[in-house]
Structures are given as C-alpha cells and as structure tokens.
Design an enzyme around this catalytic site. Sequence first.
Site, PDB file in Angstrom:
ATOM      1  N   ASP A 309       0.818  -1.204   0.000  1.00  0.00           N
ATOM      2  CA  ASP A 309       0.000   0.000   0.000  1.00  0.00           C
ATOM      3  C   ASP A 309       0.859   1.265   0.000  1.00  0.00           C
ATOM      4  O   ASP A 309       1.953   1.294   0.555  1.00  0.00           O
ATOM      5  CB  ASP A 309      -0.898   0.000   1.244  1.00  0.00           C
ATOM      6  CG  ASP A 309      -1.843   1.172   1.301  1.00  0.00           C
ATOM      7  OD1 ASP A 309      -2.696   1.279   0.400  1.00  0.00           O
ATOM      8  OD2 ASP A 309      -1.728   2.003   2.223  1.00  0.00           O
ATOM      9  N   GLU A 360       0.702  -0.432  -5.063  1.00  0.00           N
ATOM     10  CA  GLU A 360      -0.320   0.597  -5.223  1.00  0.00           C
ATOM     11  C   GLU A 360       0.439   1.917  -5.276  1.00  0.00           C
ATOM     12  O   GLU A 360       0.864   2.454  -4.250  1.00  0.00           O
ATOM     13  CB  GLU A 360      -1.311   0.559  -4.054  1.00  0.00           C
ATOM     14  CG  GLU A 360      -2.520   1.456  -4.238  1.00  0.00           C
ATOM     15  CD  GLU A 360      -2.445   2.752  -3.452  1.00  0.00           C
ATOM     16  OE1 GLU A 360      -3.126   3.712  -3.860  1.00  0.00           O
ATOM     17  OE2 GLU A 360      -1.721   2.821  -2.453  1.00  0.00           O
TER      18      GLU A 360
END
Length: 634
Positions: A309, A360
Amino acid sequence: MKNDKQDGMQQVEDAKKTFLSGENFYTHHFLGAHQVEEGYVFRVWAPNALSVFLVGDFNAWQNDLPMEKDDASGIWQIYTDLANEGDLYKFKVMQANGREILKIDPFAVRFEKRPGDAAELYQFPEKKWKDGLWRGRSKRSNHFKRPMNIYEIHASSWKQHEDGTPYSLADLTEELIPYLVEMNYTHVEFMPLMEHPLGRSWGYQLIGYFALSSYYGTPAQFQDFVEACHLNNIGVFVDWVPGHYCINDDTLPYYDGTPQFEYIDPDRAKNNRWGSINFDLGKPQVQSFLISSAMFWIEMFHIDGIRVDAVSSMIYRDYDDGPWTPNHEGGNRNLEGYYFLQKLNAVVKLAHPNVLMIAEESSSETPVTGLIESGSLGFDFKWNMGWMNDVLRFYEMDPIYRKDHFNLITFSFMYMMQENFILPLSHDEVVHGKKSLMHKMWGDRYKQFAQLRNLYTYLMVHPGKKLLFMGSEWGQFLEWKFDEGLEWVDLNEPLNHSMQSFTAELNDFYKNQPALWELEDSYDTIEIIDADNTEESVLTFMRKGKRKKDFLIVILNMTPIERRDFTIGVPYPGKYKEIWNTEMQKFGGTWTKHNEACQSEPFEFKEYSQVIKTTVPALGVIILKPESINTRKR
C-alpha cells in the site's frame, strides 16, 4: 545437551547481529515470545529504554519480572516458566526520559480482541498443507501470460450475521470461496488482515505486523481459508502497509522514548495525511522487521502475493501534506524508501519467485515493475491509477460531451506497456462521497446498468490484469460502509440479479479467451482499428492471441444511440461471428438474439482492405470472433 545449548545461544547471537545490520529476514524466529523447554522466552528491541519488565496474566501485571538487556544489540530478554498459552502480556518500558508506559510486543502473532491490544501467547498448530498441486502449478506458471481477475474484499463487511457481527474466516471459507468459484474469479485480495485497533482505518494503520487481526478469527482459520482457496483454484493476495503505522502511544511509536522505528526528523516521522507515523525505512533494524513481516505472511499462510500500500508515500519526500526537506542530492526522492523497496522485492523474489509483489503507486516518475537492475523498484505489477481515474471520469460524463473527451478512454493505449499493470476498480472509488460505481454512471437506472456492463467489458478487454471491489459485481447503489455488510438484498431486484449474472459470465468469458491475456506483456496483444471516431463516440480495436486466427474484435458504443450498419475495417476476408453483446436480455438488456454473422466486403477503411457492417447497441459493447477467414490475404 551442552553443545545443543551452545549452538542455540550462538544462533541467537548471530540473529542479533544480522537484525542490527538489516539482513535478518526471519527476525520473528527470535524476537517476541517463543516457547522453550517448560516456559517461554521473551525478547524485545528497545535500545534506549532504561528498564523493561514483562507483565501479564501470569504475574498479575506486576513489576516482578525484570528483563535483561544486551547492550550490543539493545535487545531485552527474559525466560519464565510462569506463562501459558492464551495468557495476555505486554512490556512495561521505562523510556529514555524516565516515563513508564505499557507497550505491545511488536512481534506478537496474536492480540486480544479490540479495544484491548495486549498480546496473546499463541502457538501455531502443526498443519499438513494439502495445496501442493496449486503451489507446484504456480511455480511453473507465467503469471504475465495467464488470466488474473481479482475480487477485492474487506473481510468484516462482505457479509455480517443477523446480529451485526462480521463473518469469521471460518464463515468466509464456507460462503466466500463457493461465491468466488461461482463468479469465476481467479484471485481474492484482502484489505489488510493484520492487527489494527480502529476499524475506521480499514486495516491500513497497523499495530501487529505478524498478527492476523483477532477480529477476523485465528491464524489457523486463515491457513485453512487459504488452503481451501487453493484447492478451488483461487489465489490469495493480502494488502500490507510497510510505509506507516498506528499512532497509538502504547504501540510502536517512540517505543523506547526515542525515535526507534520512526525517523529522527519529526517532519519525516509524522504522516499528516493519514494521522500516522512513518517508518524510517533506511534504518537496518526496521528493514529486518518489515521484510521479516512479509516473509512471515508468505510462509505461514502460503499467500500468493502481497499488495504494498501507498508506495508513493514511501518514495517521495513531498508526498505528504506537511513540510518537507530535499534529499542530499537536492531532489524529492526518498532514497531510503526507494532502496528499501528494491531490497524487499529482491529478498522476496529470491526466496519465493512465484509470489507476486504488487504496488499501489500513483505516479509515473519512477519505474515500478521490472528488473531492479534496470532501475525499477522490482515489483511484478502496479495498479494503473491513471486508467482508473480517466475511465471513471469518462463514464460519469453526459454522453453529449464524451466526443470532446474521448482521449480519456484511449490515452492509456499510449503507455499501457510501460509497466505491468493491474486495472483497479477498487474500494477507494466507492467511499467518501465518491458514490458507488453504479451511482457514478450517467442517466436513469436502465442506462446506468447498461453503462456498468459497458465499463466492466472495457475493463476485461483492455490490456492489464483486473480488479473489482466487492458489491460492484451486482451494481450496489449505496456507497461501501466499512462497518456494515454489503446490500445483498439488492439481488431481489431483477436488474441487480441480472448484473451479477452478467459479471459471472463476463469473468468466465475472460478466462476462456486467450486473446485477452496470452500476449498481454507485448504490444502484439492489441491492434487499434479506430480510436478517432469521436463524433459517434465508438471505439474499436482487436485483442490478439498467439495464433494468427485467434483474435477478437471489440466495438464499444459510448452513447445512447444505436449504431446500425456500423462499418469497421477487419484484417482478413471472411465471416465474423458475434460472441458477446452486453445488451442481451439475460443481462438486463433488451436484445433477444445476437447479430447475424458478418461477411466481410472489399472496401478501404484506414489501412484495412476489408470491412464488415453490424449493429452496435446503444451504450453497448459487442465482441466478434473470426468464424471462417482467409489469413493469407490482408
């Protein structure tokens, strides 16, 4: 026995040295709590603490179990035979400034249920895994040339019991896995499952980097879940957050009273955007800690991939909202984060080359996927945030304006091979007032469903792997709520039910058409027929497989006007059969039968010498496949 004990002591000393140098990727094997002989040994890294006591259920949380410090490593240790499995414990740390505070065990593999955050002594049961066939096939598979269609899920809000309690992992094993099979997904991706104290963070502000959240169940249950997925040919990805962590005082922040896991510079330590604390990714001990966490999840749970992330926040100093200072070269690159990510990927891929590392990441300034030697971060895949933002903006638009913004759905063809992309329609796009995917679509309810079918088909035919967030598969109208189950009652409505069936059939169509994934890492996978028909807002292109005859012709109509006798060029003379039409009645449309097969005619269309004519439904997509063609003529 003496030699065994000496060997054990030497292993611990070696582990300490490699932990300090940032080269111990199994730190969890000696830090934290471990059962030995008739008791447990506890170790915690707190180099600047003045004292540390072990406290827990086993000593009534009293200061009578002082830990001893190894000055060379900053690791405190104690052995006790008082502790038993299931006991809760913490470390009472007298910090460098004399402040005394209870702190969690950073290496705990289980915590009590929130709102408490004490660690629980837990032994992983011996598991005899039965997923050898899946793992062997995965080792032999080229993931870049295989279909990948991911169902993204937030574990506690997919479904809930009547009393409002979330499904456990045992419940998900019984209900989610058959649903994934029925819906023809190839993978499931969980938003973070690691321990976190605040559900509102969706799991992105962690305290336990080695602990499955007790809110979801036991580690053994997650092992069983992954195994069951593999036995049903479903891969499992997990989101992971190595950039920043929960700010709660009794967890990781300023553990020994000084910057320990975080940067010394308070501006770099504080994450203003998310109200959290940033890891000092250049610190060797932090590198050992985080890479050990990744290896733990891969090896203990057999997961097939990790989605990292917020990569942008780790590689750019100016990503956050607060003040920032340039690096020593005068730029905005966070060099520590950049090299940490390269190291992370190198270590994981060396040990587990078949495990996928997914980023991401929202910028285009840094190569993310590909070989580290070429300057890339070394990830296998990157989320294509640009595609997602452009496409959703286009589909929200009144069709009367789409001809002036047609580049929003064609621009991605210019850069689609610069990285190995996953096309995400993710949770981030259906919260915070952004509306659900269904609600974003222009027009009345019928037109919204028609465009949703159009959008999902475009997702499937565009080069790149696929990801769709839960609830979107049937067109849930309400935004996602992290603390409530999905609106499964929607499926009582015919249009929602038809939409769910459409998604399942589309997913199956994708898996069974090699032209949609066989050459996906090459520009050979696509041939644009006409991306300039802005006036009618119709996009046409081909997706191609290895064999010359294995290709699909895709026609996307982005307006509510049916296009009759629509003419496009085709590469070879012959007959072309319609195999997909988003406006079929079974999908919620109005068409009762497919277009008749098209026989090509000799006529110039751009660089093509043959054309076909067909009807393209309003706001619809049709896909044609050659039925009998002459590939010797073009």
